[in-house]
Design an enzyme around this catalytic site. Sequence first.
Site, PDB file in Angstrom:
ATOM      1  N   LYS A   1       1.705   0.809 -10.532  1.00  0.00           N
ATOM      2  CA  LYS A   1       1.691  -0.169  -9.417  1.00  0.00           C
ATOM      3  C   LYS A   1       0.286  -0.750  -9.262  1.00  0.00           C
ATOM      4  O   LYS A   1       0.114  -1.967  -9.150  1.00  0.00           O
ATOM      5  CB  LYS A   1       2.095   0.519  -8.114  1.00  0.00           C
ATOM      6  CG  LYS A   1       1.848  -0.305  -6.851  1.00  0.00           C
ATOM      7  CD  LYS A   1       2.272   0.399  -5.588  1.00  0.00           C
ATOM      8  CE  LYS A   1       1.261   1.326  -5.045  1.00  0.00           C
ATOM      9  NZ  LYS A   1       0.151   0.683  -4.306  1.00  0.00           N
ATOM     10  N   ASN A   2      -0.737   0.116  -9.304  1.00  0.00           N
ATOM     11  CA  ASN A   2      -2.082  -0.346  -8.987  1.00  0.00           C
ATOM     12  C   ASN A   2      -2.782  -1.042 -10.145  1.00  0.00           C
ATOM     13  O   ASN A   2      -3.917  -1.486 -10.007  1.00  0.00           O
ATOM     14  CB  ASN A   2      -2.925   0.816  -8.439  1.00  0.00           C
ATOM     15  CG  ASN A   2      -2.403   1.262  -7.081  1.00  0.00           C
ATOM     16  OD1 ASN A   2      -1.603   0.559  -6.454  1.00  0.00           O
ATOM     17  ND2 ASN A   2      -2.828   2.425  -6.626  1.00  0.00           N
TER      18      ASN A   2
ATOM     19  N   CYS B   1      -3.705  -0.441   7.606  1.00  0.00           N
ATOM     20  CA  CYS B   1      -2.373   0.076   7.259  1.00  0.00           C
ATOM     21  C   CYS B   1      -2.324   1.497   7.815  1.00  0.00           C
ATOM     22  O   CYS B   1      -3.314   1.992   8.361  1.00  0.00           O
ATOM     23  CB  CYS B   1      -2.203   0.040   5.745  1.00  0.00           C
ATOM     24  SG  CYS B   1      -3.078   1.355   4.921  1.00  0.00           S
TER      25      CYS B   1
ATOM     26  N   ARG C   1      -8.972  -0.109   6.319  1.00  0.00           N
ATOM     27  CA  ARG C   1      -9.004  -0.885   5.071  1.00  0.00           C
ATOM     28  C   ARG C   1      -9.881  -2.146   5.194  1.00  0.00           C
ATOM     29  O   ARG C   1      -9.430  -3.256   4.961  1.00  0.00           O
ATOM     30  CB  ARG C   1      -7.596  -1.263   4.623  1.00  0.00           C
ATOM     31  CG  ARG C   1      -6.577  -0.168   4.646  1.00  0.00           C
ATOM     32  CD  ARG C   1      -6.826   0.964   3.670  1.00  0.00           C
ATOM     33  NE  ARG C   1      -6.721   0.596   2.283  1.00  0.00           N
ATOM     34  CZ  ARG C   1      -5.579   0.611   1.596  1.00  0.00           C
ATOM     35  NH1 ARG C   1      -4.458   0.927   2.197  1.00  0.00           N
ATOM     36  NH2 ARG C   1      -5.563   0.281   0.323  1.00  0.00           N
TER      37      ARG C   1
ATOM     38  N   ASP D   1      -4.757   9.285  -3.741  1.00  0.00           N
ATOM     39  CA  ASP D   1      -3.325   8.959  -3.719  1.00  0.00           C
ATOM     40  C   ASP D   1      -2.437  10.154  -4.018  1.00  0.00           C
ATOM     41  O   ASP D   1      -1.246  10.128  -3.706  1.00  0.00           O
ATOM     42  CB  ASP D   1      -3.012   7.842  -4.724  1.00  0.00           C
ATOM     43  CG  ASP D   1      -3.618   6.529  -4.297  1.00  0.00           C
ATOM     44  OD1 ASP D   1      -3.691   5.609  -5.127  1.00  0.00           O
ATOM     45  OD2 ASP D   1      -4.065   6.436  -3.130  1.00  0.00           O
TER      46      ASP D   1
ATOM     47  N   ARG E   1       7.935   1.467  -2.213  1.00  0.00           N
ATOM     48  CA  ARG E   1       6.826   0.555  -2.530  1.00  0.00           C
ATOM     49  C   ARG E   1       6.163   0.972  -3.844  1.00  0.00           C
ATOM     50  O   ARG E   1       5.637   0.142  -4.572  1.00  0.00           O
ATOM     51  CB  ARG E   1       5.772   0.576  -1.408  1.00  0.00           C
ATOM     52  CG  ARG E   1       6.244  -0.004  -0.092  1.00  0.00           C
ATOM     53  CD  ARG E   1       5.107  -0.131   0.867  1.00  0.00           C
ATOM     54  NE  ARG E   1       4.005  -0.850   0.235  1.00  0.00           N
ATOM     55  CZ  ARG E   1       2.797  -0.979   0.776  1.00  0.00           C
ATOM     56  NH1 ARG E   1       2.537  -0.421   1.945  1.00  0.00           N
ATOM     57  NH2 ARG E   1       1.859  -1.648   0.150  1.00  0.00           N
TER      58      ARG E   1
HETATM   59  C1  EPZ Z   1      -6.839   0.921  -4.084  1.00  0.00           C
HETATM   60  O1  EPZ Z   1      -6.935   0.504  -2.734  1.00  0.00           O
HETATM   61  C2  EPZ Z   1      -5.410   1.388  -4.272  1.00  0.00           C
HETATM   62  N1  EPZ Z   1      -4.489   0.280  -4.017  1.00  0.00           N
HETATM   63  C3  EPZ Z   1      -5.109   2.546  -3.308  1.00  0.00           C
HETATM   64  O2  EPZ Z   1      -3.783   2.998  -3.588  1.00  0.00           O
HETATM   65  C4  EPZ Z   1      -6.092   3.677  -3.593  1.00  0.00           C
HETATM   66  O3  EPZ Z   1      -5.878   4.725  -2.677  1.00  0.00           O
HETATM   67  C5  EPZ Z   1      -7.528   3.157  -3.474  1.00  0.00           C
HETATM   68  O4  EPZ Z   1      -7.722   2.026  -4.349  1.00  0.00           O
HETATM   69  C6  EPZ Z   1      -8.560   4.219  -3.827  1.00  0.00           C
HETATM   70  O5  EPZ Z   1      -8.326   4.660  -5.140  1.00  0.00           O
HETATM   71  C7  EPZ Z   1      -4.281  -0.646  -4.977  1.00  0.00           C
HETATM   72  O6  EPZ Z   1      -4.896  -0.609  -6.037  1.00  0.00           O
HETATM   73  C8  EPZ Z   1      -3.285  -1.721  -4.673  1.00  0.00           C
HETATM   74  P1  EPZ Z   1     -10.849   0.932  -2.062  1.00  0.00           P
HETATM   75  P2  EPZ Z   1      -8.275  -0.271  -2.236  1.00  0.00           P
HETATM   76  O7  EPZ Z   1     -11.326  -0.443  -1.827  1.00  0.00           O
HETATM   77  O8  EPZ Z   1      -8.775  -1.149  -3.309  1.00  0.00           O
HETATM   78  C9  EPZ Z   1     -13.550   1.504   1.805  1.00  0.00           C
HETATM   79  C10 EPZ Z   1      -1.607   3.719  -3.100  1.00  0.00           C
HETATM   80  O9  EPZ Z   1      -1.131   4.659  -2.443  1.00  0.00           O
HETATM   81  N2  EPZ Z   1     -13.823   0.053   1.688  1.00  0.00           N
HETATM   82  O10 EPZ Z   1     -11.302   1.664  -3.289  1.00  0.00           O
HETATM   83  O11 EPZ Z   1      -7.996  -0.864  -0.913  1.00  0.00           O
HETATM   84  C11 EPZ Z   1     -12.138   1.765   2.284  1.00  0.00           C
HETATM   85  O12 EPZ Z   1     -12.072   1.717   3.685  1.00  0.00           O
HETATM   86  C12 EPZ Z   1      -2.781   2.942  -2.558  1.00  0.00           C
HETATM   87  O13 EPZ Z   1      -1.181   3.337  -4.220  1.00  0.00           O
HETATM   88  C13 EPZ Z   1     -14.754  -0.527   2.542  1.00  0.00           C
HETATM   89  O14 EPZ Z   1     -15.328   0.130   3.397  1.00  0.00           O
HETATM   90  O15 EPZ Z   1      -9.262   0.966  -2.050  1.00  0.00           O
HETATM   91  C14 EPZ Z   1     -11.857   3.135   1.750  1.00  0.00           C
HETATM   92  O16 EPZ Z   1     -12.429   4.075   2.641  1.00  0.00           O
HETATM   93  C15 EPZ Z   1      -3.275   3.458  -1.210  1.00  0.00           C
HETATM   94  N3  EPZ Z   1     -14.992  -1.861   2.436  1.00  0.00           N
HETATM   95  C16 EPZ Z   1     -12.643   3.179   0.444  1.00  0.00           C
HETATM   96  O17 EPZ Z   1     -13.579   2.101   0.502  1.00  0.00           O
HETATM   97  C17 EPZ Z   1     -14.358  -2.633   1.496  1.00  0.00           C
HETATM   98  O18 EPZ Z   1     -14.640  -3.856   1.435  1.00  0.00           O
HETATM   99  C18 EPZ Z   1     -11.778   3.019  -0.802  1.00  0.00           C
HETATM  100  O19 EPZ Z   1     -11.170   1.774  -0.742  1.00  0.00           O
HETATM  101  C19 EPZ Z   1     -13.421  -2.035   0.645  1.00  0.00           C
HETATM  102  C20 EPZ Z   1     -13.167  -0.691   0.748  1.00  0.00           C
END
Ligand code: EPZ
Length: 416
Positions: free
Chosen positions: A22-23, A116, A121, A305, A397
């Site tokens: 998915k990701n 979410c 996020r 995850d 999802r």
């Molecule tokens: C991706 O989300 C995945 N989703 C998530 O999978 C996964 O948990 C996550 O990466 C971490 O591996 C998809 O790829 C569609 P991040 P993403 O930006 O990109 C903080 C699932 O269950 N952050 O790496 O949104 C954020 O708050 C889903 O399949 C900021 O602070 O994750 C979090 O604490 C859930 N500012 C951390 O970084 C930003 O601008 C990780 O977020 C962006 C992120």
Amino acid sequence: MGKLIIDGGARVSGEIRVQGAKNAVLPILAATVMADGESVIKNCPDLRDVDKTDLVLKRLGCGVNRENGIVTVDTRGMCDCRICEDLMREMRSSIIFLGAIISRCRRAVVSMPGGCPIGLRPIDLHLKALREMGVDIQEEHGYIKCTADVLRGSSIHLDFPSVGATENVMLAAVCAEGITTISNAAREPEIVDLGRFLTDMGAKVQGTGTSVITIEGVDRLHGAEHTIMPDRIVAATYLAASAITGGELCLRGVNPADMRAMLHVLKEMGVKLKCESDKIIQTAPERLKSVHTIRTLPYPGFPTDIQSPFMALTTMAKGTSVFVENIFENRFQHVDELTRMGADIKVEGRSAVVRGVKELQGANVVARELRGGAALVIAALAASGTTTISGTEFIDRGYENIEKYLQSCGAKIRRE
Ligand code: EPZ
């Protein structure tokens, strides 16, 4: 959507060919809009999140045809650069279209993604990086309005190795003027898969899978054909489903090298693993051992995850396990529901202490988000009696036909 009904106690044993990731497919489908032509994406999983991404592509004016796991996207009719509130509220990860739309149209208007169930996020890292590349961004009335007369190659440092921010910068950089370096980039395998697709489109991308990614902007991209990598989180979820029931499972079409942190924990819990290039054979013990401490971290650390599915796994293990969730601030919502089934879990801030019990009881439980829902399925497979899980729209999802895969391995599970 409905409910999943599970009669616990049956061993989950057999063979599963794991779905596409998915990701990986979400950012790759977004990336297709950057080429004025046709792309073909194979091994696309049948998920609600892919349904929603197809809708975004159609709203942008692209032609989308999806059958038997193959998506053909024709972007020649693209006539819009907006992602409206209804779609963004449906799937916040549509924010990954931002960099791609800017690359193609030099402007984009997207609704703020919001949070979410697992956390706020924020997207501050995405916007900070795009501004450094010359994108003018106005945040007003719940929308993010971007214009970029010129997209400049830049030296970007991410304060946190955010997966989404890394992907958005990659998508904005491939047609920017000059060279972009991303330091402290996310190293997830899904980033590497995106990099492969971009390269096949004619982009010049180096260093994916490491903390420094270098992209040399090109004038234009062309459509490409790509086969999506296997879903490592879904693969580990099925290993957990088999392990908690004392089963023997063969996973095909997987890449064990992407799963090292998860496989290490399973071995610590007492399963036997035989790994080949695209296959994993797992044999579970009668009773699993607890894990001293699991800390979620950016790749190659233990993935956030799989935290909740593996927490379910430890609820009946011998001994006490500790989970520390370092990535998202609200990713323990499955604890209440597991407790209803007889699990002994204490949450203190970002830590959860799980004392293994001899038995879980079937109960009525509610999935409140994707991976927490998968955790409830795992617990229900080993519980005594029947469990009813509502909120299956969350599970669907990210898990393709979860009940069919598990039924094929002997689980007593049905959807109502
Ligand atoms: C991706 O989300 C995945 N989703 C998530 O999978 C996964 O948990 C996550 O990466 C971490 O591996 C998809 O790829 C569609 P991040 P993403 O930006 O990109 C903080 C699932 O269950 N952050 O790496 O949104 C954020 O708050 C889903 O399949 C900021 O602070 O994750 C979090 O604490 C859930 N500012 C951390 O970084 C930003 O601008 C990780 O977020 C962006 C992120």
